[in-house]
Structures are given as C-alpha cells and as structure tokens.
Design a protein around this motif. Structure first.
Motif, mmCIF file in Angstrom:
data_model
loop_
_atom_site.group_PDB
_atom_site.id
_atom_site.type_symbol
_atom_site.label_atom_id
_atom_site.label_comp_id
_atom_site.label_asym_id
_atom_site.label_seq_id
_atom_site.Cartn_x
_atom_site.Cartn_y
_atom_site.Cartn_z
ATOM 1 N N GLU A 258 0.747 -1.137 0.101
ATOM 2 C CA GLU A 258 -0.108 -0.090 -0.047
ATOM 3 C C GLU A 258 1.055 1.265 -0.152
ATOM 4 O O GLU A 258 2.014 1.120 0.398
ATOM 5 C CB GLU A 258 -0.930 0.033 1.206
ATOM 6 C CG GLU A 258 -1.791 -1.317 1.258
ATOM 7 C CD GLU A 258 -2.985 -1.148 0.495
ATOM 8 O OE1 GLU A 258 -3.635 -0.196 0.445
ATOM 9 O OE2 GLU A 258 -3.147 -1.990 -0.258
ATOM 10 N N LYS A 259 0.353 2.243 -0.411
ATOM 11 C CA LYS A 259 1.074 3.772 -0.569
ATOM 12 C C LYS A 259 0.753 4.245 0.684
ATOM 13 O O LYS A 259 -0.407 4.769 0.791
ATOM 14 C CB LYS A 259 0.899 4.428 -1.756
ATOM 15 C CG LYS A 259 1.505 5.502 -1.851
ATOM 16 C CD LYS A 259 1.688 6.409 -3.334
ATOM 17 C CE LYS A 259 0.281 7.031 -3.397
ATOM 18 N NZ LYS A 259 0.345 8.078 -4.692
ATOM 19 N N TRP A 260 1.802 4.602 1.466
ATOM 20 C CA TRP A 260 1.591 5.527 2.606
ATOM 21 C C TRP A 260 2.538 6.816 2.195
ATOM 22 O O TRP A 260 3.862 6.644 1.966
ATOM 23 C CB TRP A 260 2.154 4.936 3.847
ATOM 24 C CG TRP A 260 1.481 3.663 4.499
ATOM 25 C CD1 TRP A 260 0.222 3.389 4.006
ATOM 26 C CD2 TRP A 260 1.598 2.956 5.752
ATOM 27 N NE1 TRP A 260 -0.500 2.296 4.616
ATOM 28 C CE2 TRP A 260 0.697 2.083 5.882
ATOM 29 C CE3 TRP A 260 2.297 2.981 6.642
ATOM 30 C CZ2 TRP A 260 0.366 1.410 6.811
ATOM 31 C CZ3 TRP A 260 2.635 2.155 7.630
ATOM 32 C CH2 TRP A 260 1.474 1.266 7.768
ATOM 33 N N THR A 261 2.253 8.061 2.408
ATOM 34 C CA THR A 261 2.782 9.369 2.577
ATOM 35 C C THR A 261 3.118 9.461 3.897
ATOM 36 O O THR A 261 2.401 9.813 4.475
ATOM 37 C CB THR A 261 1.848 10.280 1.670
ATOM 38 O OG1 THR A 261 1.596 9.919 0.418
ATOM 39 C CG2 THR A 261 3.046 11.412 1.767
ATOM 40 N N MET A 262 4.485 9.382 4.109
ATOM 41 C CA MET A 262 4.975 9.633 5.400
ATOM 42 C C MET A 262 5.329 10.951 5.825
ATOM 43 O O MET A 262 5.778 11.706 4.944
ATOM 44 C CB MET A 262 6.126 8.552 5.593
ATOM 45 C CG MET A 262 5.944 7.023 5.297
ATOM 46 S SD MET A 262 4.647 6.380 6.676
ATOM 47 C CE MET A 262 5.381 6.372 8.120
ATOM 48 N N PRO A 263 5.143 11.560 7.136
ATOM 49 C CA PRO A 263 5.824 12.554 7.482
ATOM 50 C C PRO A 263 7.225 12.610 7.639
ATOM 51 O O PRO A 263 7.957 11.716 7.473
ATOM 52 C CB PRO A 263 5.062 12.831 8.860
ATOM 53 C CG PRO A 263 5.006 11.380 9.533
ATOM 54 C CD PRO A 263 4.378 10.400 8.239
ATOM 55 N N THR A 264 7.927 13.945 7.754
ATOM 56 C CA THR A 264 9.158 14.335 7.416
ATOM 57 C C THR A 264 10.048 13.716 8.773
ATOM 58 O O THR A 264 11.142 13.455 8.771
ATOM 59 C CB THR A 264 9.503 15.588 7.388
ATOM 60 O OG1 THR A 264 8.699 16.470 8.326
ATOM 61 C CG2 THR A 264 8.911 16.321 5.981
ATOM 62 N N GLU A 265 9.184 13.372 9.815
ATOM 63 C CA GLU A 265 9.823 12.579 10.776
ATOM 64 C C GLU A 265 8.744 11.590 11.533
ATOM 65 O O GLU A 265 7.715 11.924 11.707
ATOM 66 C CB GLU A 265 10.132 13.652 11.945
ATOM 67 C CG GLU A 265 10.874 13.143 13.171
ATOM 68 C CD GLU A 265 11.401 13.950 14.178
ATOM 69 O OE1 GLU A 265 11.797 13.578 15.448
ATOM 70 O OE2 GLU A 265 11.599 15.206 13.868
ATOM 71 N N PHE A 266 9.393 10.271 11.733
ATOM 72 C CA PHE A 266 8.551 9.431 12.251
ATOM 73 C C PHE A 266 9.309 8.324 12.809
ATOM 74 O O PHE A 266 10.592 8.023 12.631
ATOM 75 C CB PHE A 266 7.499 8.693 11.242
ATOM 76 C CG PHE A 266 8.247 8.192 10.018
ATOM 77 C CD1 PHE A 266 8.611 6.601 10.182
ATOM 78 C CD2 PHE A 266 8.500 8.810 8.864
ATOM 79 C CE1 PHE A 266 9.111 6.170 9.105
ATOM 80 C CE2 PHE A 266 8.881 8.195 7.852
ATOM 81 C CZ PHE A 266 9.521 6.979 7.847
ATOM 82 N N PRO A 267 8.719 7.695 14.033
ATOM 83 C CA PRO A 267 9.308 6.633 14.737
ATOM 84 C C PRO A 267 8.927 5.267 14.209
ATOM 85 O O PRO A 267 8.035 5.014 13.390
ATOM 86 C CB PRO A 267 8.984 6.574 16.130
ATOM 87 C CG PRO A 267 7.523 7.281 15.946
ATOM 88 C CD PRO A 267 7.571 7.973 14.775
#
Length: 283
Positions: A258-267
């Motif tokens: 699946e396509k997830w657009t991730m934030p610029t910072e994530f754990p």
C-alpha cells in the motif's frame, strides 16, 4: 450473547477466485453469527465491531485490517490469497499455519512485513489489480522496468543510538525473511521483536551510469542476502529495535503493498499483537 464473525474477501486480490466461501464459513464460523463481506474499489470495508475477522486477500488487505482492529481485542485470521503473499513466508520453515505475535509500527500505523521507499518500491502499489489477477507475479516483473530509475532520498536515521545521514536510493524497514519475492534476510527470526534496516546509498551519477553502480548493491542485497550484519561504503544491513526517520520532505513509502505518504519525521518500532494473528495457509 452471540459472537459475530466477519469474513472479508478482497475481490481485487490476485487469487480471490479460488476462495470457497462455504469452506471458510464451515472452518471459522461455527458458534458465530457469520457475515461475508466482498471488498471492491467501489465498496471498501469500514470498521465494525467483531469478535473474529477472517481476512482473505493480499498483504495490503491484511495490513489494512490490522490497523482497523488495532487494540480492539478482535481475533484476526489471515488467509493469504494475494499475488506474492510475503507475510505468509514469515514462518521459519515456510509451511503450515502459524501465529504472528508482533509487527512493525511507524507513525502509529502498523505494517506486517515491510515499509520502504526508493528504487523499485512503488511496484508494491503501482501495479494494476486486474493485471495482477491475470498475470500473477509476472505483472511485477513487467512493471519492474518502469521503476528502474535512481532515487535520491535525503534522510537522517537514528537506529538504536546509531546515526546515519545521507542520500539513499533505498530505505527499507523489514520484518520478514523476504521482499520482492526474494528470500534474502537470513537473519530473520519470527516473533523476536527485532526488525531489520537496509540502506542503499544513492550512486554518484544519474542515468545508465548510476543504474550500473546501483546494480551491484542491489544484487548483493537481494540475490546474495545477509546471514549477519553488513556495512560498507554503499550499503548497511542491520537489526534494530527502535529507530527514527527524518527526511527533507514527505516521501511515498510502500507499506505491505500500500502507498503511505509519510511525515518528515516518524518513529519505527515493534508492536505487540494482542491477541496474536493466526495465518492459515491455503489447505
């Protein structure tokens, strides 16, 4: 009070036509009020309370169901009927039914086996469903040529106290022995709450020269594989428990197809599945 069981069948998955609803109901519906739900692009599945959910689809369908029922104490049974079914390969001997006790979590969302961005990773979500149903794994091979290009992802990664910073053509967090249908992570151990990080640094050039330089790293990673941690000037492979990813902009990641657009910072960390998820092979 009666218990309810929802059997969710993804009609867009690669092998859904082989599903026998009567056998599913007989196998998992005894003692339950059973509802069978067919997912389509026009008719997606939304959360509804259930004591048991039987998921029939590919890895992306499975991932969506885990997130919908996260921390709801619902029993989930996964019957893989996608194209590659990478999650079903998590069992150490590759055969038989098994339990999944933990998965990866990134930015409060769960992925079952992979979260990755960079070269080739759009393959997981860019291949047309009708094409996959018709041509199976060959559909990915055909589309691989469309994804053959140099990626440059600017990232800083803190991994169990170690820091990596640079420009990468592939960033992959893996909780599986394989990806792309290739069994390369020989360090994988089921349910040990450890994941693995693969970093491939971007080449010096773009175009054909860059692809040629990148080829050797990809061949080393996916066709030779890793039995122990590896570090070179061009590539890193290691296990981790917790990490933080920081990027210069939002990037699209492939999460279980699946396509997830991730934030610029994530754990990224391991997430305990309570109750554990039962994976039932086709038999």
């Amino acid at each position: 009070m009666s218990r309810n069981c929802i059997i969710v069948i993804n009609d867009m998955s690669g092998s859904y036509k082989k599903i026998d609803e009567k056998r599913l109901t007989a196998a998992f519906g005894e003692g339950y009020d059973v509802e069978v739900f067919h997912m389509t692009s026009e008719h997606p599945f939304e959360y509804r309370p259930a004591d048991r959910v039987v998921v029939c689809g590919g890895d992306g369908t499975f991932s969506r169901m885990i997130n919908r029922y996260k921390e709801k104490n619902t029993e989930i049974v996964y019957c893989p009927c996608g194209t590659l079914n990478e999650t079903s390969k998590r069992n150490k001997d590759g055969t038989g039914d098994f339990l999944i006790k933990d998965c990866g979590e990134a930015a409060d969302k769960i992925f079952s086996y992979v979260l990755a961005t960079g070269t080739f990773t759009p393959l997981g979500y860019a291949v047309d469903n009708v094409f996959k149903q018709k041509y199976k794994a060959f559909a990915y091979i055909v589309n691989a040529f469309k994804q053959l290009k140099v990626w440059r992802v600017n990232a800083e990664i803190t991994c169990d106290g170690d820091r990596y910073e640079g420009q990468y053509s592939l960033i992959m967090m893996l909780d599986s022995p394989q990806c792309f249908g290739l069994h390369f992570n020989k360090m994988f151990c089921p349910n040990d709450k450890k994941m693995h990080l693969l970093l491939v640094k971007a080449p010096r050039f773009n175009g054909l020269f860059g692809l040629a330089e990148m080829f050797f790293s990809f061949f080393r990673a996916f066709f030779i594989g890793f039995k122990k941690p590896f570090s070179s000037g061009k590539m890193i492979f290691r296990e981790f428990s917790e990490m933080t990813v920081r990027t210069d902009k939002e990037y699209d990641f492939c999460a279980d197809g699946e396509k997830w657009t991730m934030p610029t910072e994530f754990p990224v960390r391991s997430f305990d599945l309570v109750p554990p998820i039962r994976v039932v092979m086709r038999k």
